[in-house]
Design a protein around this motif. Structure first.
Motif, PDB file in Angstrom:
ATOM      1  N   LEU A   1      36.943   9.285 -55.726  1.00  0.00           N
ATOM      2  CA  LEU A   1      37.228   8.200 -56.663  1.00  0.00           C
ATOM      3  C   LEU A   1      36.082   7.998 -57.638  1.00  0.00           C
ATOM      4  N   GLU A   2      36.427   7.602 -58.854  1.00  0.00           N
ATOM      5  CA  GLU A   2      35.471   7.069 -59.821  1.00  0.00           C
ATOM      6  C   GLU A   2      35.902   5.633 -60.100  1.00  0.00           C
ATOM      7  N   ALA A   3      34.993   4.692 -59.897  1.00  0.00           N
ATOM      8  CA  ALA A   3      35.366   3.285 -59.969  1.00  0.00           C
ATOM      9  C   ALA A   3      34.190   2.447 -60.459  1.00  0.00           C
ATOM     10  N   VAL A   4      34.516   1.212 -60.903  1.00  0.00           N
ATOM     11  CA  VAL A   4      33.488   0.260 -61.323  1.00  0.00           C
ATOM     12  C   VAL A   4      33.609  -0.999 -60.470  1.00  0.00           C
ATOM     13  N   ARG A   5      32.488  -1.620 -60.196  1.00  0.00           N
ATOM     14  CA  ARG A   5      32.448  -2.788 -59.325  1.00  0.00           C
ATOM     15  C   ARG A   5      32.958  -4.031 -60.049  1.00  0.00           C
ATOM     16  N   ARG A   6      33.808  -4.792 -59.389  1.00  0.00           N
ATOM     17  CA  ARG A   6      34.226  -6.091 -59.899  1.00  0.00           C
ATOM     18  C   ARG A   6      33.195  -7.128 -59.467  1.00  0.00           C
ATOM     19  N   GLN A   7      32.610  -7.784 -60.434  1.00  0.00           N
ATOM     20  CA  GLN A   7      31.523  -8.702 -60.130  1.00  0.00           C
ATOM     21  C   GLN A   7      32.031  -9.965 -59.426  1.00  0.00           C
ATOM     22  N   ASP A   8      31.188 -10.495 -58.561  1.00  0.00           N
ATOM     23  CA  ASP A   8      31.585 -11.656 -57.766  1.00  0.00           C
ATOM     24  C   ASP A   8      31.697 -12.931 -58.596  1.00  0.00           C
ATOM     25  N   ASP A   9      31.069 -12.952 -59.781  1.00  0.00           N
ATOM     26  CA  ASP A   9      31.076 -14.176 -60.586  1.00  0.00           C
ATOM     27  C   ASP A   9      32.294 -14.294 -61.502  1.00  0.00           C
TER      28      ASP A   9
ATOM     29  N   GLY B   1      35.291 -15.051 -60.492  1.00  0.00           N
ATOM     30  CA  GLY B   1      36.196 -16.081 -60.005  1.00  0.00           C
ATOM     31  C   GLY B   1      37.159 -15.641 -58.928  1.00  0.00           C
ATOM     32  N   PHE B   2      37.287 -14.341 -58.689  1.00  0.00           N
ATOM     33  CA  PHE B   2      38.172 -13.844 -57.642  1.00  0.00           C
ATOM     34  C   PHE B   2      37.542 -14.114 -56.261  1.00  0.00           C
ATOM     35  N   ILE B   3      38.409 -14.289 -55.272  1.00  0.00           N
ATOM     36  CA  ILE B   3      37.942 -14.384 -53.888  1.00  0.00           C
ATOM     37  C   ILE B   3      38.820 -13.492 -53.028  1.00  0.00           C
ATOM     38  N   ASN B   4      38.223 -12.458 -52.477  1.00  0.00           N
ATOM     39  CA  ASN B   4      38.911 -11.554 -51.571  1.00  0.00           C
ATOM     40  C   ASN B   4      38.919 -12.176 -50.175  1.00  0.00           C
ATOM     41  N   ILE B   5      40.058 -12.109 -49.502  1.00  0.00           N
ATOM     42  CA  ILE B   5      40.168 -12.807 -48.212  1.00  0.00           C
ATOM     43  C   ILE B   5      39.239 -12.229 -47.154  1.00  0.00           C
ATOM     44  N   ASN B   6      38.871 -10.952 -47.311  1.00  0.00           N
ATOM     45  CA  ASN B   6      37.955 -10.313 -46.354  1.00  0.00           C
ATOM     46  C   ASN B   6      36.515 -10.275 -46.866  1.00  0.00           C
ATOM     47  N   TYR B   7      36.307 -10.829 -48.060  1.00  0.00           N
ATOM     48  CA  TYR B   7      34.993 -10.785 -48.720  1.00  0.00           C
ATOM     49  C   TYR B   7      34.517  -9.336 -48.887  1.00  0.00           C
ATOM     50  N   ASP B   8      35.473  -8.454 -49.191  1.00  0.00           N
ATOM     51  CA  ASP B   8      35.143  -7.060 -49.463  1.00  0.00           C
ATOM     52  C   ASP B   8      34.458  -6.926 -50.823  1.00  0.00           C
ATOM     53  N   LYS B   9      33.749  -5.839 -50.994  1.00  0.00           N
ATOM     54  CA  LYS B   9      33.286  -5.446 -52.317  1.00  0.00           C
ATOM     55  C   LYS B   9      34.453  -4.741 -53.000  1.00  0.00           C
ATOM     56  N   VAL B  10      34.883  -5.285 -54.128  1.00  0.00           N
ATOM     57  CA  VAL B  10      36.085  -4.780 -54.793  1.00  0.00           C
ATOM     58  C   VAL B  10      35.686  -3.888 -55.966  1.00  0.00           C
ATOM     59  N   TYR B  11      36.338  -2.716 -56.028  1.00  0.00           N
ATOM     60  CA  TYR B  11      36.102  -1.767 -57.110  1.00  0.00           C
ATOM     61  C   TYR B  11      37.415  -1.520 -57.849  1.00  0.00           C
ATOM     62  N   ILE B  12      37.317  -1.362 -59.174  1.00  0.00           N
ATOM     63  CA  ILE B  12      38.470  -1.016 -60.005  1.00  0.00           C
ATOM     64  C   ILE B  12      38.468   0.503 -60.187  1.00  0.00           C
ATOM     65  N   VAL B  13      39.509   1.164 -59.718  1.00  0.00           N
ATOM     66  CA  VAL B  13      39.567   2.633 -59.759  1.00  0.00           C
ATOM     67  C   VAL B  13      39.946   3.100 -61.168  1.00  0.00           C
ATOM     68  N   LEU B  14      39.166   4.056 -61.680  1.00  0.00           N
ATOM     69  CA  LEU B  14      39.445   4.657 -62.983  1.00  0.00           C
ATOM     70  C   LEU B  14      40.097   6.035 -62.845  1.00  0.00           C
ATOM     71  N   ARG B  15      39.579   6.833 -61.895  1.00  0.00           N
ATOM     72  CA  ARG B  15      40.117   8.180 -61.663  1.00  0.00           C
ATOM     73  C   ARG B  15      40.173   8.446 -60.168  1.00  0.00           C
TER      74      ARG B  15
END
Length: 244
Positions: A209-217, A219-233
């Motif tokens: 995967l190639e992805a960029v990190r979604r910043q914590d600021d 406003g999103f809140i993941n129920i597992n408090y995972d580090k969320v990445y947006i997949v590009l490729r």
């Protein structure tokens, strides 16, 4: 004695240049007309509708008071709804946009009494309530949700590369793939963009995967408090697919 006559008995031929002159004059007139005629106006381009505000359907706003019981999440595991216990309507669920979750939860903590301004939110698939504003009745703190800025489609962050082995596949209620999860990392796909390669994802165990990190600021809140990445490729079996 016979006198010689130097003059020829044949008539002298006089060439007629009148047709040629007429053609030249006509050509000159055409050239002059082309030079002095007013230019054809260029039609303006049609106005762009890209930045026009969307015409929203008029909705009737309602206000209800109740106690926050719990929060719910969407298929991407982001919190996007609250459950409210009210005296007259009983338990009701009110949706809100995921990027407003941090502010909503800060004002409406579980167990607190709030005042919720909402509207009917009909969509193609479901009819529900959409939260417009929230107010904590104890603290008086309030927030109009439209005042919160929307997140960027793709975060302006450095691209990172990942090699995943047998990640968990996250699907929505229709079976569509929305994310891959490995340990505390969640790799988010934009809805619908991997439908064409869903069968490859379900049959494969290894993903690049190639992805960029979604910043914590944001406003999103993941129920597992995972580090969320947006997949590009995503690369599967040496085939790379652009998914953003």
């Amino acid at each position: 004695m016979k006198q010689d006559n130097d003059l020829s008995d044949e008539p002298i031929e006089i060439k007629n240049y009148r047709p040629l002159l007429v053609v030249i004059i006509l050509l000159l007139l055409v050239i002059i007309w082309l030079l002095v005629k007013p230019p054809v106006p260029v039609l303006p381009k049609p106005p762009s509708h890209h930045h026009e505000p969307k015409t929203e359907r008029a909705t009737k706003q309602k206000v209800i008071t109740g106690t926050v019981i719990r929060y719910k999440n969407n298929p991407h595991l982001d919190i996007n709804a609250l459950e409210l216990k009210t005296e007259k309507a009983g338990l009701i669920t009110i949706d809100f946009r995921p990027h407003t979750a941090a502010r909503v939860i800060k004002i409406g903590t579980i167990g607190e009494e709030i005042e919720a301004t909402y509207a009917l939110n009909p969509s193609d698939e479901v009819v529900g309530y959409q939260l417009l504003a929230i107010r904590n009745n104890r603290t008086g703190i309030s927030q109009v949700l439209d005042d919160l800025p929307p997140p960027p489609d793709v975060p302006n962050q450095q691209i990172e590369k990942f090699n995943l082995e047998k990640p968990a596949i996250i699907t929505d209620q229709y079976g569509g793939i929305v994310a891959l999860r490995k340990n505390n990392l969640l790799f988010h796909f934009k809805p619908g963009l991997v439908d064409d390669i869903a069968y490859l994802i379900k049959e494969s165990n290894t993903f690049n995967l190639e992805a960029v990190r979604r910043q914590d600021d944001q406003g999103f809140i993941n129920i597992n408090y995972d580090k969320v990445y947006i997949v590009l490729r995503i690369t599967i079996d040496n085939k790379t697919f652009l998914v953003r």
